[in-house]
Design a protein around this motif. Structure first.
Motif, PDB file in Angstrom:
ATOM      1  N   PHE A 103       1.035  -5.086   3.148  1.00  0.00           N
ATOM      2  CA  PHE A 103      -0.397  -5.393   3.042  1.00  0.00           C
ATOM      3  C   PHE A 103      -0.798  -6.346   4.161  1.00  0.00           C
ATOM      4  O   PHE A 103      -0.155  -7.363   4.391  1.00  0.00           O
ATOM      5  N   LEU A 125      -4.780   0.190  10.875  1.00  0.00           N
ATOM      6  CA  LEU A 125      -4.569   0.635   9.492  1.00  0.00           C
ATOM      7  C   LEU A 125      -4.338   2.136   9.469  1.00  0.00           C
ATOM      8  O   LEU A 125      -3.519   2.649   8.717  1.00  0.00           O
ATOM      9  N   MET A 146      -7.346  -3.815  11.135  1.00  0.00           N
ATOM     10  CA  MET A 146      -7.403  -5.070  10.405  1.00  0.00           C
ATOM     11  C   MET A 146      -7.257  -6.179  11.440  1.00  0.00           C
ATOM     12  O   MET A 146      -6.320  -6.177  12.231  1.00  0.00           O
ATOM     13  N   GLU A 197       3.619   0.694   2.822  1.00  0.00           N
ATOM     14  CA  GLU A 197       3.153  -0.140   3.922  1.00  0.00           C
ATOM     15  C   GLU A 197       2.911  -1.569   3.455  1.00  0.00           C
ATOM     16  O   GLU A 197       2.366  -1.789   2.372  1.00  0.00           O
ATOM     17  N   GLY A 252     -10.133  10.363   1.815  1.00  0.00           N
ATOM     18  CA  GLY A 252     -10.309   8.909   1.736  1.00  0.00           C
ATOM     19  C   GLY A 252      -9.867   8.313   0.405  1.00  0.00           C
ATOM     20  O   GLY A 252     -10.167   7.159   0.118  1.00  0.00           O
ATOM     21  N   LYS A 253      -9.122   9.092  -0.398  1.00  0.00           N
ATOM     22  CA  LYS A 253      -8.706   8.564  -1.700  1.00  0.00           C
ATOM     23  C   LYS A 253      -7.189   8.466  -1.833  1.00  0.00           C
ATOM     24  O   LYS A 253      -6.669   8.147  -2.898  1.00  0.00           O
ATOM     25  N   ASN A 290     -13.186   1.489  -3.825  1.00  0.00           N
ATOM     26  CA  ASN A 290     -13.477   1.988  -2.481  1.00  0.00           C
ATOM     27  C   ASN A 290     -14.314   3.260  -2.562  1.00  0.00           C
ATOM     28  O   ASN A 290     -14.154   4.059  -3.476  1.00  0.00           O
ATOM     29  N   LYS A 300     -17.035  -0.668   2.499  1.00  0.00           N
ATOM     30  CA  LYS A 300     -16.386   0.429   1.769  1.00  0.00           C
ATOM     31  C   LYS A 300     -16.516   0.300   0.259  1.00  0.00           C
ATOM     32  O   LYS A 300     -16.506   1.295  -0.447  1.00  0.00           O
ATOM     33  N   VAL A 311       0.845  -1.192   0.000  1.00  0.00           N
ATOM     34  CA  VAL A 311       0.000   0.000   0.000  1.00  0.00           C
ATOM     35  C   VAL A 311       0.884   1.246   0.000  1.00  0.00           C
ATOM     36  O   VAL A 311       1.892   1.297   0.719  1.00  0.00           O
TER      37      VAL A 311
HETATM   38  N1  LIG Z   1      -1.738  -2.100   5.223  1.00  0.00           N
HETATM   39  C1  LIG Z   1      -2.897  -2.364   4.636  1.00  0.00           C
HETATM   40  N2  LIG Z   1      -3.228  -3.632   4.296  1.00  0.00           N
HETATM   41  C2  LIG Z   1      -4.396  -3.914   3.678  1.00  0.00           C
HETATM   42  N3  LIG Z   1      -5.309  -3.001   3.330  1.00  0.00           N
HETATM   43  C3  LIG Z   1      -5.048  -1.708   3.643  1.00  0.00           C
HETATM   44  C4  LIG Z   1      -3.853  -1.319   4.309  1.00  0.00           C
HETATM   45  N4  LIG Z   1      -3.877   0.003   4.487  1.00  0.00           N
HETATM   46  C5  LIG Z   1      -5.029   0.433   3.965  1.00  0.00           C
HETATM   47  N5  LIG Z   1      -5.754  -0.582   3.443  1.00  0.00           N
HETATM   48  C6  LIG Z   1      -7.078  -0.490   2.805  1.00  0.00           C
HETATM   49  O1  LIG Z   1      -7.228   0.806   2.233  1.00  0.00           O
HETATM   50  C7  LIG Z   1      -8.285   1.525   2.869  1.00  0.00           C
HETATM   51  C8  LIG Z   1      -7.916   2.980   3.036  1.00  0.00           C
HETATM   52  O2  LIG Z   1      -6.741   3.088   3.808  1.00  0.00           O
HETATM   53  P1  LIG Z   1      -6.661   4.008   5.097  1.00  0.00           P
HETATM   54  O3  LIG Z   1      -5.332   3.815   5.719  1.00  0.00           O
HETATM   55  O4  LIG Z   1      -7.845   3.771   5.952  1.00  0.00           O
HETATM   56  O5  LIG Z   1      -6.663   5.472   4.491  1.00  0.00           O
HETATM   57  P2  LIG Z   1      -7.799   6.533   4.181  1.00  0.00           P
HETATM   58  O6  LIG Z   1      -9.040   6.155   4.951  1.00  0.00           O
HETATM   59  O7  LIG Z   1      -7.195   7.795   4.643  1.00  0.00           O
HETATM   60  O8  LIG Z   1      -7.974   6.469   2.709  1.00  0.00           O
HETATM   61  C9  LIG Z   1      -8.514   0.783   4.177  1.00  0.00           C
HETATM   62  O9  LIG Z   1      -9.831   0.943   4.622  1.00  0.00           O
HETATM   63  C10 LIG Z   1      -8.181  -0.643   3.797  1.00  0.00           C
HETATM   64  O10 LIG Z   1      -9.285  -1.271   3.144  1.00  0.00           O
END
Ligand SMILES: Nc1ncnc2c1ncn2[C@@H]1O[C@H](COP(=O)(O)OP(=O)(O)O)[C@@H](O)[C@H]1O
Ligand SMILES: [Mg+2]
Length: 423
Positions: free
Chosen positions: A189, A284, A275, A187, A152-153, A226, A216, A143
């Motif tokens: 996964f 996360l 998670m 990051e 959120g994007k 998402n 989501k 990620v």
């Molecule tokens: N390390 C990770 N491993 C797996 N999925 C992830 C990870 N980080 C983020 N995601 C996925 O991406 C989505 C958005 O990431 P997040 O860190 O919540 O950022 P934001 O809400 O600011 O976009 C999460 O809800 C999750 O589904």
């Protein structure tokens, strides 16, 4: 009492709805509110990011309590602006909101306080990011996340070198989200089930809300892109009492403690996105405010006067409040505009709300709507939140989907599998 709610989404409508049931409240204002909130309060047309103007309004109106919905005014320091004027406001200070406002900060903080989270590396420049890709620092998928707020994007799951280079180009070089992408986090996964967990924090301890799960992805079966959230159920079928204790001990307590140590005392609502992995729950990201649409489902179940809780957090008496919840489950299904989360049209007339509302146990919280001459029109990507509470989740979903069957607007879409997972 005079109360102000800041925001204009379904989350804010549900918070305002709950507050409007408080016998203590005489006047309710929303900045900017939406088509639905105009029925329970007065919408005020000020931009919620103009924090000085918002605080001036509250001072002039002698608002007793303000509740902030979205993250951006919090990260910009709206709480500090209100406190300067001696006004009560629910939410973390600018200093504490950094936990959501900077993913780089949040990751380093978690590392320092040994809070479980995915392995990571910070890239400060596009060159550094490109060298991480070349060095294959993680196996695919991994990620890449913008440091700052990106609506959120800004978190991109990449499955190949090409996708990784493209993400770095979008975030860091073309700055699709402006300065939010100046730095990025790489990051590892995490595999597992995602869950939300929200607590009221008085700066010393976290008092959990009932659990919830949000959906989501745009399409049924968790397919498609998402979104800001297509639905939610409460309680979460994946979080039992033992897991709540585990999350409190490994994540919530050290977070609130750590923020205090860093002179960033966190008061308000703390919402770690988690998670649930084979090795236990991992963070996360942190959010520094209520989740949307989980809050809509959760407010349905709250029995205690929300104003009492808000006051308890602000004045450090929440530990003496017994927060009561209905044992019945609840859920929320989001109706969105055709094309969302990409481009969509606005201004479509919405039909059938009156009929839908007549179903017992159903509540409709507006998001992107506006009211004109007694009619409702779409005014955003996420348009309406159809919520219900009932003795069983099956009954809840039955009520919600039958309410939806009365509602229509051009291009309307929604998920038809909320609350239907097997577990
Ligand atoms: N390390 C990770 N491993 C797996 N999925 C992830 C990870 N980080 C983020 N995601 C996925 O991406 C989505 C958005 O990431 P997040 O860190 O919540 O950022 P934001 O809400 O600011 O976009 C999460 O809800 C999750 O589904
Ligand atoms: Mg998130």
């Amino acid at each position: 009492m005079k109360v102000l709610v800041i925001g204009g989404g379904g989350r804010e409508h549900s918070i305002a709805w709950k507050l409007s049931q408080s016998p203590q409240i005489k006047e309710l204002y929303l900045i900017p509110g939406n088509g639905g909130t105009s029925e329970i309060g007065e919408n005020v047309n000020i931009s919620l990011n103009e924090i000085v103007e918002v605080a001036d309004f509250a001072k002039e109106k002698k608002i007793d309590y303000t509740v902030v919905g979205p993250e951006s005014p919090l990260v910009s320091g709206i709480v500090d602006e209100f406190e300067k004027r001696g006004l009560n406001i629910f939410g973390p200070s600018k200093n504490a909101s950094i936990i959501e406002g900077s993913k780089v900060y949040a990751k380093r903080f978690m590392k320092k306080y040994e809070i479980p989270t995915a392995k990571f590396k910070v890239a400060n420049t596009p060159e550094e990011a490109q060298s991480f890709i070349k060095q294959k620092i993680f196996n695919f998928p991994y990620v890449i996340k913008a440091d700052g707020l990106a609506g959120g994007k800004g978190s991109i799951i990449v499955k190949s070198k090409e996708e990784a280079y493209k993400a770095v180009e979008d975030l860091m070089i073309n700055q699709k989200f402006g300065s939010a992408g100046e730095k990025v986090v790489f990051e590892e996964f995490l595999k597992g089930v995602e869950t939300s967990f929200m607590v009221f924090s008085d700066g010393k301890r976290g008092f959990p809300l009932v659990t919830s799960k949000d959906y989501k992805r745009l399409e049924d079966g968790d397919k498609g892109p998402n979104t800001g959230g297509m639905g939610a159920i409460s309680p979460s079928p994946y979080v039992d009492y033992d897991l709540i204790k585990d999350i409190q001990r490994k994540i919530v307590m050290p977070t609130i403690y750590g923020m205090g140590q860093e002179s960033r005392m966190f008061k308000g609502l703390l919402y770690p996105g988690l998670m649930l992995t084979e090795e236990g729950p991992k963070v996360l990201e942190y959010n520094c405010r209520f989740g949307d649409p989980e809050t809509q489902a959760i407010m349905m179940r709250l029995k205690t006067d929300l104003l009492e809780i808000i006051d308890g957090v602000i004045h450090n008496t929440i530990k003496d409040i017994n927060i009561e919840w209905s044992l019945e489950p609840s859920a929320c299904v989001v109706l969105v505009s055709g094309g969302y989360p990409e481009k969509y049209e606005k201004g479509k007339e919405i039909y059938g709300l009156k009929r839908a509302k007549m179903i017992e146990g159903v509540q409709i919280f507006h998001a992107g709507t506006k009211k004109e001459n007694g009619k409702y029109y779409t005014n955003g990507g996420r348009v309406l939140n159809i919520c219900a509470m009932a003795p069983s989740l099956n009954k809840v979903m039955e009520k919600i989907y039958s309410a939806i069957s009365f509602i229509s607007f051009e291009g309307m879409r929604y998920r038809s599998d909320i609350g239907m997972e097997k577990k």
